[in-house]
Scaffold this active site. Structure first.
Site, mmCIF file in Angstrom:
data_model
loop_
_atom_site.group_PDB
_atom_site.id
_atom_site.type_symbol
_atom_site.label_atom_id
_atom_site.label_comp_id
_atom_site.label_asym_id
_atom_site.label_seq_id
_atom_site.Cartn_x
_atom_site.Cartn_y
_atom_site.Cartn_z
ATOM 1 N N ARG A 21 0.819 -1.217 0.000
ATOM 2 C CA ARG A 21 0.000 0.000 0.000
ATOM 3 C C ARG A 21 0.851 1.263 0.000
ATOM 4 O O ARG A 21 0.352 2.349 -0.245
ATOM 5 C CB ARG A 21 -0.894 0.009 1.243
ATOM 6 C CG ARG A 21 -1.972 -1.050 1.220
ATOM 7 C CD ARG A 21 -2.650 -1.119 2.560
ATOM 8 N NE ARG A 21 -3.218 0.152 2.936
ATOM 9 C CZ ARG A 21 -4.514 0.423 2.946
ATOM 10 N NH1 ARG A 21 -5.367 -0.477 2.585
ATOM 11 N NH2 ARG A 21 -4.950 1.603 3.322
ATOM 12 N N GLY A 70 -6.600 7.556 8.344
ATOM 13 C CA GLY A 70 -7.533 8.653 8.059
ATOM 14 C C GLY A 70 -6.956 9.978 8.528
ATOM 15 O O GLY A 70 -5.770 10.077 8.866
ATOM 16 N N GLU A 122 -3.876 7.049 -19.963
ATOM 17 C CA GLU A 122 -3.529 5.937 -19.071
ATOM 18 C C GLU A 122 -2.070 5.509 -19.283
ATOM 19 O O GLU A 122 -1.342 5.240 -18.319
ATOM 20 C CB GLU A 122 -4.500 4.769 -19.308
ATOM 21 C CG GLU A 122 -4.199 3.511 -18.521
ATOM 22 C CD GLU A 122 -4.136 3.680 -17.000
ATOM 23 O OE1 GLU A 122 -4.539 4.728 -16.473
ATOM 24 O OE2 GLU A 122 -3.650 2.758 -16.340
ATOM 25 N N LYS A 148 0.894 5.574 -16.369
ATOM 26 C CA LYS A 148 1.729 4.416 -15.997
ATOM 27 C C LYS A 148 3.199 4.817 -16.014
ATOM 28 O O LYS A 148 3.963 4.491 -15.118
ATOM 29 C CB LYS A 148 1.528 3.238 -16.962
ATOM 30 C CG LYS A 148 0.240 2.480 -16.853
ATOM 31 C CD LYS A 148 0.055 1.672 -15.592
ATOM 32 C CE LYS A 148 -0.553 2.467 -14.498
ATOM 33 N NZ LYS A 148 -1.961 2.591 -14.366
ATOM 34 N N GLU A 181 4.071 7.247 -13.081
ATOM 35 C CA GLU A 181 4.014 6.606 -11.770
ATOM 36 C C GLU A 181 5.252 5.792 -11.459
ATOM 37 O O GLU A 181 5.768 5.862 -10.350
ATOM 38 C CB GLU A 181 2.842 5.613 -11.728
ATOM 39 C CG GLU A 181 1.525 6.161 -11.387
ATOM 40 C CD GLU A 181 0.498 5.042 -11.236
ATOM 41 O OE1 GLU A 181 0.199 4.355 -12.233
ATOM 42 O OE2 GLU A 181 -0.009 4.856 -10.123
ATOM 43 N N HIS A 238 -1.472 23.337 -31.436
ATOM 44 C CA HIS A 238 -1.989 24.518 -30.740
ATOM 45 C C HIS A 238 -1.136 24.875 -29.520
ATOM 46 O O HIS A 238 -1.598 25.593 -28.645
ATOM 47 C CB HIS A 238 -3.450 24.292 -30.342
ATOM 48 C CG HIS A 238 -4.344 24.086 -31.523
ATOM 49 N ND1 HIS A 238 -4.681 25.093 -32.396
ATOM 50 C CD2 HIS A 238 -4.927 22.962 -32.016
ATOM 51 C CE1 HIS A 238 -5.451 24.613 -33.367
ATOM 52 N NE2 HIS A 238 -5.608 23.316 -33.156
#
Ligand code: AGP
Length: 608
Positions: A27, A101, A482, A486, A489, A505
């Protein structure tokens, strides 16, 4: 993001907790700690950095006990440090807590306690909570929780141990997930299922503001008002092997390679492949609902948002139904106009992303039907939505999402076909033909993965590049977004996704000799336009790779082509993302990056 594990039972809790924390490493975190009830006193060890630092500390200075709590922290209040790491204890060292939290009113609460003479040692919002518990403690922790919890604004999942009841863990949650697991060896708490799956498959999901009192041989649940409640456990049948690397160097690579199976499993979940028919009971909208819809809004963050963009484009195009995709982080602040006959699909791999949960609740409050496209059964989003659209991707461990994205896009493709059919835009035959195209994707994905060598070789020549442009039109633009995410990251290379027609442009000014341009070219009706855009970049020195099937001679003339197997344009991005994932992976590998746990990022973003 932060992780929580706790154990109380007849065995030594340290091993259970450290193993659980190891399972939560994916995580992302910056420090870790553990608190153990040792002969009626609380022992704490905390260490900044990787979990091995905590393990070394515990080895040098052991803790022993049967009840304890552990935590991996991802800093929000206060820098990553030993002191700011959890667990936190009160001034009298009688209560220890771990917290996921953010307590939004912690500053005010802290000032109040300081005025009462309480000295803080850390900069965290969590220490405020434990000091409040100690200050308001009378004779029982359960009553103390009822006294203090209403004072807390923000989100929390809390695990608490208290010297007065040395074999008990108290836990509760609001806005952050928390589960309780039952096992023969004792009972456990955790923020995520993988943390305790080795010991418990019978899991209780705490609802908002519920409290669990967890003892070695009993678990009691109470609602927000203090009423005793009976809860049913859910049996989790995930394969433990699915949470291991299986011989791959990284979880990300394993998950990229799992995609053919994930596509096949997800497809089987929604489609009866023998009859080539959508399984009606799996779909969120009945024929009459589909016909009555005026708008479909999709919402997600990051990769899930990119899947949503793909979905909204297909729904508008195939079903001629107005469809938008919103970033969950913006949705609730933009004062959205919600139509009477509008429905929502919220998209989240983890089902715990704070912004997406908030968007879901807002959409539900408007009275609209909300379906959740989600990979974790039992997660907050899966439970709170009216209907679950499950992605059969299995646990995704690498921070960079790959297989969950593919499964999300595939389900959205099925949904778009279904809506188109129900709204009379596709005949029975056309629907069957579309489903047959989808059914062929797993095999084509397999074939693509076999071509990894040339991507690996290309990465070995390009990994020092400073920037990459990812360009495309229509679906290919969303694919480019996407692909660029990737790359950012995991390889930390500055990557920009741009709509190819917009290059001239402004961004064309950034193209110089050797600038790498990855052009997504899966949409044949704009392939000539893409060839012109590529040429614009090439004549300014850009090195261009085009990714697509059946390239035209014009395209071949202006770019190196990474060719996909022949595939229907509507579904081609699902194949084209695979070489882009591999490209990001090999670039990151060459650059020596921490692929599964990229810097500053967390797998599931449970705070706003
Ligand atoms: C994906 O590679 C990212 N790590 C991130 O953008 C992710 O998709 C986003 O945080 C949403 O997560 P969710 O799907 O679990 O809600």
């Amino acid at each position: 993001m932060c992780g929580i594990v706790g154990y109380t039972g007849q065995k030594d809790c340290v091993e259970f907790i450290l193993k659980g924390l190891t399972r939560l490493e994916y995580r992302g975190y910056d420090s870790a700690g553990i608190a153990v009830m040792e002969k009626g006193r609380i022992g704490v060890r905390k260490a900044k950095g990787r979990l091995k630092n905590l393990k070394n500390l515990v080895e040098d200075n052991p803790l022993k006990g049967r009840t304890g709590i552990g935590h991996t922290r991802w800093a929000t209040h206060g820098e990553p440090s030993d002191i700011n790491a959890h667990p936190h204890v009160d001034v009298n060292h009688q209560i220890a807590i771990v917290h996921n939290g953010i307590i939004e009113n912690s500053y005010v609460l802290r000032r109040g306690l300081e005025q009462k003479g309480i000295r803080f040692i850390s900069e965290t919002d969590t220490e405020v909570v434990v000091q409040l518990f100690a200050y308001y403690y009378k004779d029982d922790m359960l009553n103390t929780l009822y006294r203090v919890l209403p004072m807390l604004e923000g989100s929390f999942a809390l695990g608490v141990i208290d010297q007065h009841r040395p074999d008990t863990i108290y836990c509760t949650r609001k806005g952050s997930p928390l589960i309780v697991g039952e096992s023969k060896e004792g009972n456990l708490i955790a923020s995520d299922i993988p943390a305790i799956l080795e010991y418990s498959r019978d899991i209780y999901f705490l609802e908002e503001m519920e409290i669990a009192v967890v003892e070695p041989a009993a678990i009691r649940f109470y609602d927000e008002m203090g009423n005793f409640i009976k809860k049913e456990s859910s049996h989790i049948d995930w394969d433990m092997e699915a949470a291991e690397k299986d011989g791959y160097a990284h979880f990300m690579l394993k998950e990229i390679y799992q995609q053919p199976k994930v596509l096949a499993d997800t497809l089987n979940h929604y489609v009866d492949l023998e009859k080539m028919a959508i399984r009606r009971e799996m779909m969120p909208f009945s024929p009459s609902e589909a016909q009555a819809l005026d708008k479909l809004t999709l919402i997600g963050c990051g990769t899930a948002y990119h899947a949503g963009l793909m979905g909204q484009s297909l729904v508008s195009r195939l079903a001629r139904l107005q469809s938008e995709c919103d970033m969950a982080s913006e949705f609730r602040y933009k004062d959205p106009i919600i139509e009477k006959n509008e429905a929502f699909v919220v998209i989240s791999q983890s089902g715990e992303t704070a912004d997406t949960i908030a968007a879901l609740r807002l959409a539900k409050a408007s009275g609209s039907k909300v379906a959740a496209l989600c990979n974790v059964i039992g997660s907050t989003i899966a439970r709170e939505a009216h209907q679950l659209l499950y992605t059969v991707a299995g646990p995704e461990i690498a921070v960079a999402s790959t297989k969950a994205y593919s499964a999300q896009v595939l389900v959205l493709m099925i949904l778009a076909l279904d809506l188109a059919h129900l709204r009379g835009r596709l005949s029975d035959e056309e629907l069957k033909a579309g489903l047959a195209e989808l059914a062929a994707l797993p095999q084509k994905a397999e074939a693509l993965l076999e071509q990894k060598e040339h991507i690996q070789y290309f990465a070995s020549r390009q990994f020092n590049c400073k920037k990459i442009f990812f360009i495309g039109r229509l679906l290919d633009f969303y694919l480019a977004m996407e692909a660029a995410l990737k790359q950012k990251e995991i390889s930390y290379i500055h990557s920009e996704a741009y709509s190819a027609g917009e290059l001239k442009h402004g961004p064309l000014a950034l193209i110089e000799e050797g600038t790498l341009v990855m052009a997504m070219t899966t949409q044949h009706h704009v392939m000539d336009k893409m060839a012109s855009n590529i040429q614009e970049a090439r004549v300014r020195g850009g090195t261009v790779v085009a990714v697509g099937s059946s390239p035209t001679p014009e395209l071949r003339a202006v770019a190196e082509v990474w060719e996909l197997p022949p595939v229907d344009d509507r579904f081609a991005p699902l194949l084209a993302i695979i070489p882009m994932q591999l490209f990001a992976y090999y670039m990151a590998l060459q650059r020596g990056c921490d692929i599964d746990k990229p810097r500053n990022l967390a797998k599931s973003v449970t705070v706003e």
